[in-house]
Design an enzyme around this catalytic site. Structure first.
Site, PDB file in Angstrom:
ATOM      1  N   LYS A 173       0.977  -1.253   0.043  1.00 55.24           N
ATOM      2  CA  LYS A 173       0.042   0.032  -0.109  1.00 55.24           C
ATOM      3  C   LYS A 173       0.867   1.338  -0.023  1.00 55.24           C
ATOM      4  CE  LYS A 173      -1.917   2.839   3.040  1.00 55.24           C
ATOM      5  NZ  LYS A 173      -2.246   4.155   2.112  1.00 55.24           N
ATOM      6  N   GLY A 226       6.716   5.023   8.330  1.00 55.52           N
ATOM      7  CA  GLY A 226       5.627   6.207   8.549  1.00 55.52           C
ATOM      8  C   GLY A 226       6.151   6.776   9.710  1.00 55.52           C
ATOM      9  N   THR A 228       5.593   7.498  13.922  1.00 48.40           N
ATOM     10  CA  THR A 228       5.566   6.724  15.084  1.00 48.40           C
ATOM     11  C   THR A 228       4.364   6.448  15.897  1.00 48.40           C
ATOM     12  OG1 THR A 228       8.051   7.815  15.494  1.00 48.40           O
ATOM     13  CG2 THR A 228       6.792   6.960  17.468  1.00 48.40           C
ATOM     14  N   ALA A 229       3.410   7.564  15.500  1.00 48.95           N
ATOM     15  CA  ALA A 229       2.136   7.097  16.205  1.00 48.95           C
ATOM     16  C   ALA A 229       1.557   5.980  15.486  1.00 48.95           C
ATOM     17  CB  ALA A 229       1.218   8.252  16.181  1.00 48.95           C
ATOM     18  N   THR A 230       1.517   6.224  14.048  1.00 50.51           N
ATOM     19  CA  THR A 230       1.059   4.896  13.321  1.00 50.51           C
ATOM     20  C   THR A 230       1.896   3.674  13.575  1.00 50.51           C
ATOM     21  OG1 THR A 230       0.780   6.575  11.321  1.00 50.51           O
ATOM     22  CG2 THR A 230       0.173   4.502  10.720  1.00 50.51           C
ATOM     23  N   GLU A 248       9.974   1.412  10.590  1.00 46.56           N
ATOM     24  CA  GLU A 248      10.882   2.523  10.189  1.00 46.56           C
ATOM     25  C   GLU A 248      10.146   3.851  10.642  1.00 46.56           C
ATOM     26  OE1 GLU A 248      14.087   2.206   9.746  1.00 46.56           O
ATOM     27  OE2 GLU A 248      14.077   0.206   9.243  1.00 46.56           O
ATOM     28  N   CYS A 282      13.153  11.565   6.466  1.00 51.30           N
ATOM     29  CA  CYS A 282      13.311  11.183   7.956  1.00 51.30           C
ATOM     30  C   CYS A 282      14.520  11.558   8.357  1.00 51.30           C
ATOM     31  CB  CYS A 282      13.020   9.713   7.958  1.00 51.30           C
ATOM     32  SG  CYS A 282      13.627   8.577   6.743  1.00 51.30           S
ATOM     33  N   GLU A 385       9.077  16.198  15.829  1.00 49.48           N
ATOM     34  CA  GLU A 385       9.117  15.979  14.451  1.00 49.48           C
ATOM     35  C   GLU A 385       8.291  16.921  13.686  1.00 49.48           C
ATOM     36  OE1 GLU A 385       8.094  12.633  12.441  1.00 49.48           O
ATOM     37  OE2 GLU A 385       9.982  12.433  11.260  1.00 49.48           O
TER      38      GLU A 385
HETATM   39  P1  NDP Z   1       1.878   8.029   8.313  1.00 52.00           P
HETATM   40  O1  NDP Z   1       2.389   7.109   9.428  1.00 52.00           O
HETATM   41  O2  NDP Z   1       0.841   8.730   8.398  1.00 52.00           O
HETATM   42  O3  NDP Z   1       1.559   7.003   6.956  1.00 52.00           O
HETATM   43  C1  NDP Z   1       2.504   6.137   6.629  1.00 52.00           C
HETATM   44  C2  NDP Z   1       1.692   4.989   5.895  1.00 52.00           C
HETATM   45  O4  NDP Z   1       0.877   4.324   6.772  1.00 52.00           O
HETATM   46  C3  NDP Z   1       0.892   5.423   4.650  1.00 52.00           C
HETATM   47  O5  NDP Z   1       0.807   4.433   3.481  1.00 52.00           O
HETATM   48  C4  NDP Z   1      -0.603   5.644   5.455  1.00 52.00           C
HETATM   49  O6  NDP Z   1      -1.453   5.705   4.843  1.00 52.00           O
HETATM   50  C5  NDP Z   1      -0.475   4.458   6.242  1.00 52.00           C
HETATM   51  N1  NDP Z   1      -1.236   4.161   7.458  1.00 52.00           N
HETATM   52  C6  NDP Z   1      -1.940   5.181   7.993  1.00 52.00           C
HETATM   53  N2  NDP Z   1      -2.441   4.764   9.220  1.00 52.00           N
HETATM   54  C7  NDP Z   1      -2.555   3.576   9.165  1.00 52.00           C
HETATM   55  C8  NDP Z   1      -2.733   2.402  10.007  1.00 52.00           C
HETATM   56  N3  NDP Z   1      -3.681   2.647  11.004  1.00 52.00           N
HETATM   57  N4  NDP Z   1      -2.656   1.197   9.776  1.00 52.00           N
HETATM   58  C9  NDP Z   1      -1.903   0.912   8.853  1.00 52.00           C
HETATM   59  N5  NDP Z   1      -1.414   1.842   7.822  1.00 52.00           N
HETATM   60  C10 NDP Z   1      -1.694   3.023   8.091  1.00 52.00           C
HETATM   61  O7  NDP Z   1       3.185   8.804   7.586  1.00 52.00           O
HETATM   62  P2  NDP Z   1       3.355   9.655   6.557  1.00 52.00           P
HETATM   63  O8  NDP Z   1       3.048   9.145   5.394  1.00 52.00           O
HETATM   64  O9  NDP Z   1       2.729  11.069   7.156  1.00 52.00           O
HETATM   65  O10 NDP Z   1       5.034   9.911   6.668  1.00 52.00           O
HETATM   66  C11 NDP Z   1       5.999  10.741   7.246  1.00 52.00           C
HETATM   67  C12 NDP Z   1       6.387   9.993   8.217  1.00 52.00           C
HETATM   68  O11 NDP Z   1       7.180   8.949   8.188  1.00 52.00           O
HETATM   69  C13 NDP Z   1       7.313  10.791   9.264  1.00 52.00           C
HETATM   70  O12 NDP Z   1       7.010  10.637  10.559  1.00 52.00           O
HETATM   71  C14 NDP Z   1       8.643  10.233   8.696  1.00 52.00           C
HETATM   72  O13 NDP Z   1       9.642  10.603   9.689  1.00 52.00           O
HETATM   73  C15 NDP Z   1       8.286   8.977   8.539  1.00 52.00           C
HETATM   74  N6  NDP Z   1       9.405   8.267   7.792  1.00 52.00           N
HETATM   75  C16 NDP Z   1      10.466   7.570   8.286  1.00 52.00           C
HETATM   76  C17 NDP Z   1      11.501   6.942   7.520  1.00 52.00           C
HETATM   77  C18 NDP Z   1      12.453   5.906   8.084  1.00 52.00           C
HETATM   78  O14 NDP Z   1      13.110   5.148   7.401  1.00 52.00           O
HETATM   79  N7  NDP Z   1      12.555   5.657   9.507  1.00 52.00           N
HETATM   80  C19 NDP Z   1      11.694   7.417   6.257  1.00 52.00           C
HETATM   81  C20 NDP Z   1      10.639   8.026   5.675  1.00 52.00           C
HETATM   82  C21 NDP Z   1       9.535   8.430   6.351  1.00 52.00           C
HETATM   83  P3  NDP Z   1      -2.163   7.039   3.876  1.00 52.00           P
HETATM   84  O15 NDP Z   1      -1.244   7.981   3.921  1.00 52.00           O
HETATM   85  O16 NDP Z   1      -2.840   6.399   2.616  1.00 52.00           O
HETATM   86  O17 NDP Z   1      -3.140   7.549   5.089  1.00 52.00           O
END
Ligand code: NDP
Length: 481
Positions: A173, A226, A228-230, A248, A282, A385
């Site tokens: 996804k 994505g 941290t809360a997710t 990650e 990130c 962040e």
């Molecule tokens: P999110 O956590 O909002 O989303 C990441 C993915 O998870 C998206 O595809 C999102 O879908 C999906 N998602 C959202 N809610 C759920 C759930 N309850 N269950 C399963 N999947 C879910 O992050 P962002 O897209 O806002 O990305 C930014 C974040 O990612 C930042 O915190 C950044 O630091 C982190 N990041 C970390 C990296 C690392 O390697 N450590 C690298 C790059 C980013 P949708 O968007 O469609 O809602």
């Protein structure tokens, strides 16, 4: 308006529920495509396809799996321009960045893991003269791969490539905010003759599609990048099901400038580490910790360089900072700049929308590179962040204090240290709680190295052998004699 589909069993499929979601171009603020608003029924269909494909794909010789992955990489490389334009339009990043770095890296991810499986070495342990042990590594089954919006194709392929290379099948996804290049990727997989059902891409929201992948009983491994809360929400569902989890997550990375740093060399790189991809990486260094001996000179030179960056239309060749990915994210960034002022910070560069913007971008979402001084290193602005083009600068009296500040957030993803006394920098690196530490460089990635975060920046590591191990189950076979 482009109408994108799910990619299930190599077929283009709408959402079973029939709903659609709009996709926006951040540079203009206008909708330009729609994706299926999928739900758990679409995920179930994708998992069925992936399960059906697993016996065949997992038994396919490594050389043949590698050949298909390389064929997909060839197609990406033949269409770099189309992918770069699509990524820039979808995400807001300068097209030059997508063209020179991110799309080539997506192809490199596929080639890297295609090569890795051809060079696999076994593990053997002789138990004196009593037995010989060997380790069988077998694919886990259907892997769930969930990726974010900041580096869409780059991170999508960073997960999918090792999962497929090791013989798993995948339900993936992409973020609903940036789905376009993942959709293009599905079309290429069909062209490259990836067998039916090996990769399935389901579009839609996190709470519906992402959550359904995580909760599906036939998806034993989840690789997620994505916030941290997710990540915490995913772990709460997946951990009691004993799924294998790779998380990650977020970061709030320190950039440490020692008193002997070569500013001539360091400043252009530190500016890049602060503002590349609008600060939406990130690994960006968003809290800059500078020895007081250099603080005044560093701040002046850094601010001058930040002011010289051009913010605007991502399609323009001279744009350094493009558009912010969404209105909602822009508002989050703005709220942190407002908070910084309440917390006593002084904005010495940027702080709002750029004044000069191309006519076509008047409705878009932009934020200037922003530098804030005068804040406590422990305040919210300096420890939470923001994930945008906003950095804070903090002065310190010695290296111990620099390390303390670098470690004073809940995150532990990355850190860069700039200086000339390399022995001292090695000692500092050992004391910093971060999964990736760069000395006199930033964002230098060798795909063989472990990648991931400490503390609330993640669980597990990606990259090289770590990824190959995550996507395989190790079995010890012991032969007595
Ligand atoms: P999110 O956590 O909002 O989303 C990441 C993915 O998870 C998206 O595809 C999102 O879908 C999906 N998602 C959202 N809610 C759920 C759930 N309850 N269950 C399963 N999947 C879910 O992050 P962002 O897209 O806002 O990305 C930014 C974040 O990612 C930042 O915190 C950044 O630091 C982190 N990041 C970390 C990296 C690392 O390697 N450590 C690298 C790059 C980013 P949708 O968007 O469609 O809602």
């Amino acid at each position: 308006m482009d109408t994108l589909s799910n990619f299930i069993a190599n077929q283009d499929a709408p959402a079973i529920g029939g709903g659609r979601l709009e996709v926006f171009e951040p540079a203009t603020g206008a909708a330009y495509a729609t994706i299926p608003d999928s739900d758990e029924r679409d995920v179930a269909r994708a998992v069925e396809a992936a399960k059906a494909a697993f016996p065949g794909w997992s038994q396919t010789p490594a050389a043949d799996r590698a050949r298909v992955l390389n064929a997909i990489a060839d197609l990406i490389e033949q269409r770099v321009e189309a992918f770069a334009e699509a990524e820039s339009r979808d995400q807001g990043k300068p097209v030059s960045l997508a063209r020179s770095l991110e799309i080539p890296r997506a192809a490199a991810n596929l080639r890297f893991f295609a090569g890795a499986i051809l060079h696999e070495r076994g593990e053997f342990y002789r138990s004196d003269d009593r037995a010989l042990n060997y380790v069988l590594r077998q694919p886990r089954g259907v892997a769930g791969c969930i990726s974010p919006w900041n580096l869409p194709l780059y991170l999508f392929t960073w997960k999918i490539a090792p999962a497929l290379a090791t013989g798993n099948t995948v339900v993936a996804k992409p973020s609903e905010v940036t789905p376009f290049t993942a959709w293009m990727f599905g079309q290429l997989c069909r062209e490259a003759k990836l067998p039916m059902g090996v990769l399935n891409i389901v579009h839609g929201t996190g709470p519906k599609v992402g959550a359904a992948i995580v909760a599906h009983p036939d998806v034993p491994a989840i690789s997620f990048t994505g916030g941290t809360a997710t990540g915490a929400a995913i772990a709460a569902v997946a951990a009691p099901m004993f799924k294998k989890l790779s998380l990650e997550l977020g970061g709030k990375n320190a950039t440490i400038v020692c008193e002997d740093a070569d500013l001539e060399k360091a400043i252009p790189m530190i500016v890049r580490s602060a503002f590349q991809n609008q600060g939406e990486i990130c690994l960006c260094g968003s809290r800059i910790v500078v020895h007081r001996a250099l603080l005044k000179e560093f701040t002046e030179r850094f601010v001058n360089e930040a002011r010289s960056l051009k913010t605007g239309d991502p399609t323009a060749t001279d744009t350094d900072v493009g558009a912010i990915v969404s209105r909602q994210h822009l508002e989050k960034i703005q709220s942190y700049v407002a908070l910084a002022k309440i917390e006593g910070g002084k904005v010495v560069c940027g702080g709002g929308a750029p004044h000069l913007i191309a006519q076509r971008c008047r409705g878009g979402w932009f934020h200037e590179p922003t530098v804030i001084v005068g804040l406590s290193p422990t305040c919210r602005t300096a420890t939470e962040e923001i994930f945008g083009p906003v950095v804070t600068i903090h002065g310190v009296d010695d290296h111990g204090e620099a390390i303390q500040i670098a470690n004073c957030t809940k995150y532990g993803l990355a850190c860069s240290i700039w200086g000339r006394d390399i022995e001292r920098m090695h000692r500092m690196a050992a004391k910093i709680d971060a999964g990736v530490i760069w000395l006199n460089t930033w964002m230098m990635r060798d795909l063989r190295t472990p990648f991931g975060g400490m503390k609330q920046s993640g669980v597990g590591r990606e990259g090289g052998d770590e990824a190959l191990r995550f996507f395989t189950e190790a079995k010890n076979v012991c032969v007595g004699w």
